[in-house]
Design an enzyme around this catalytic site. Structure first.
Site, short mmCIF file in Angstrom:
data_model
loop_
_atom_site.label_atom_id
_atom_site.label_comp_id
_atom_site.label_asym_id
_atom_site.label_seq_id
_atom_site.Cartn_x
_atom_site.Cartn_y
_atom_site.Cartn_z
N GLU A 100 -6.13 -10.74 5.83
CA GLU A 100 -6.51 -9.71 4.61
C GLU A 100 -5.80 -8.11 5.04
OE1 GLU A 100 -6.57 -10.49 1.72
OE2 GLU A 100 -8.35 -9.90 0.64
N THR B 238 -2.68 -3.75 -4.56
CA THR B 238 -4.20 -3.55 -4.12
C THR B 238 -4.06 -2.08 -3.44
OG1 THR B 238 -4.80 -5.95 -3.87
CG2 THR B 238 -5.70 -4.16 -2.50
N1 HSE Z 1 -12.72 -5.29 -2.86
C1 HSE Z 1 -11.29 -5.22 -2.85
C2 HSE Z 1 -10.89 -4.12 -3.94
C3 HSE Z 1 -10.69 -6.46 -3.32
O1 HSE Z 1 -11.41 -4.04 -4.93
O2 HSE Z 1 -9.87 -3.39 -3.52
C4 HSE Z 1 -9.21 -6.47 -3.50
O3 HSE Z 1 -8.92 -7.77 -3.98
#
Ligand code: HSE
Length: 311
Positions: free
Chosen positions: A133, A185
């Site tokens: 990740e 992201t």
């Molecule tokens: N918790 C992470 C975010 C998940 O919200 O950035 C990313 O898929």
């Protein structure tokens, strides 16, 4: 070591679940990734093919999430000389907020662990998936990889030390809609404020505790009332076209709660029955199309198994 090859499925995941930024997540039955893995005589990890990624994912074994995780496990087990060939079939969009990189990483670590006769437990496998990740999106959060690996609903009780709790799995349908807009992201993490007002934190703590209690009590009205986020969603939802309108439509038509899946742009909603979920999904898809935005929709139960062996 009996089996020389394996094909596995690994599920997509909904991280955050509205109020639990970086700590809550659940897996869904659809979509997900498939991975074929074969042990071979030539040492080294090789990616033979990737399908369904429109050529976007790296084939370099050190840069690709799946192979990097597999290499890391082999190193950990002192089996670096093993030969491993991979064929990945992406069955979900990349960078969509559905935990695409986590599904692939989990497929890889699950498959190699199965082929080697399960030397590691799922708890031991988790940090390897988190490495993947981190490679894919610059931050090693576990709220996608944990539910993808364990299945069901998971809580990251703490990151240091890493402590994951498996929560009761709700008997609900999850409707997912992925609008075709770009929300990486990395960007979606950068726009979040790093400081939180105490009054907002109090609201958020109440909702997280309410959500977890709701799962244990199977109280789905409480679950819906707890799916509220005063910290992240107000900022991130700006990146998702028609977010507020979609949320209103879903909540008016049977959704218990509605929110951003992971860092978006996919949005998700939870339902007691399949008919409501189907109706809302089709309505939202048509609504976005009218606005000139195409989307993919998926509907399934919350997944309770995590990755599975297909053959
Ligand atoms: N918790 C992470 C975010 C998940 O919200 O950035 C990313 O898929």
């Amino acid at each position: 070591m009996s089996k020389r090859s394996i094909r596995v499925f690994s599920p997509a995941t909904v991280a955050n679940v509205v109020c639990g930024f970086d700590i809550l997540g659940f897996a869904v039955n659809e979509p997900g990734d498939e991975l074929y893995m074969e042990l071979c005589d030539e040492p080294g990890v090789v990616i033979a093919s990737i399908e369904g990624d429109e050529g976007k994912l790296p084939l370099d074994p050190d840069k690709n999430t799946v192979s990097a995780c597999v290499k890391s496990i082999l190193r950990h087990l002192g089996k670096e000389d093993l030969g491993v060939k991979l064929k990945l079939t992406k069955k979900m969009p990349l960078g969509s907020g559905l935990g695409s990189s986590s599904a692939s990483a989990v497929a890889g670590i699950f498959a190699i662990n199965e082929l080697l006769g399960r030397p590691l437990t799922k708890h031991e496998l988790l940090p390897f998936a988190m490495e993947g990740e981190a490679l894919a999106c610059g931050h090693g959060h576990a709220d996608n990889v944990a539910p993808a690996l364990f299945g069901g609903f998971t809580l990251i009780k703490s990151y240091e030390p890493l402590e994951v709790i498996q929560l009761p799995v709700p008997d609900l349908y999850c409707a997912l809609l992925y609008p075709h807009v770009d929300v990486p992201t990395r960007d979606a993490r950068q726009i979040i404020r790093s400081k939180v007002a105490l009054k907002d934190a109090v609201v958020q703590w109440g909702n997280i505790a309410g959500l977890v209690s709701a799962l244990y009590q199977h109280d789905y009205d409480l679950l819906g009332r707890s799916m509220k986020d005063v910290i992240v969603e107000p900022v991130r939802s700006i990146l998702i076209p028609e977010f507020d309108s979609m949320k209103q439509q879903a909540l008016a038509n049977g959704a218990l709660g509605f929110g951003i899946s992971g860092s978006g742009p996919t949005v998700f909603s939870l339902y007691r029955n399949k008919e409501d979920a189907e109706k809302v999904l089709n309505q939202l898809k048509a609504f976005l199309k009218e606005k000139g935005i195409e989307s993919n929709i998926y509907l399934s139960k919350v997944n309770s198994e995590g990755p599975v062996v297909l053959e």
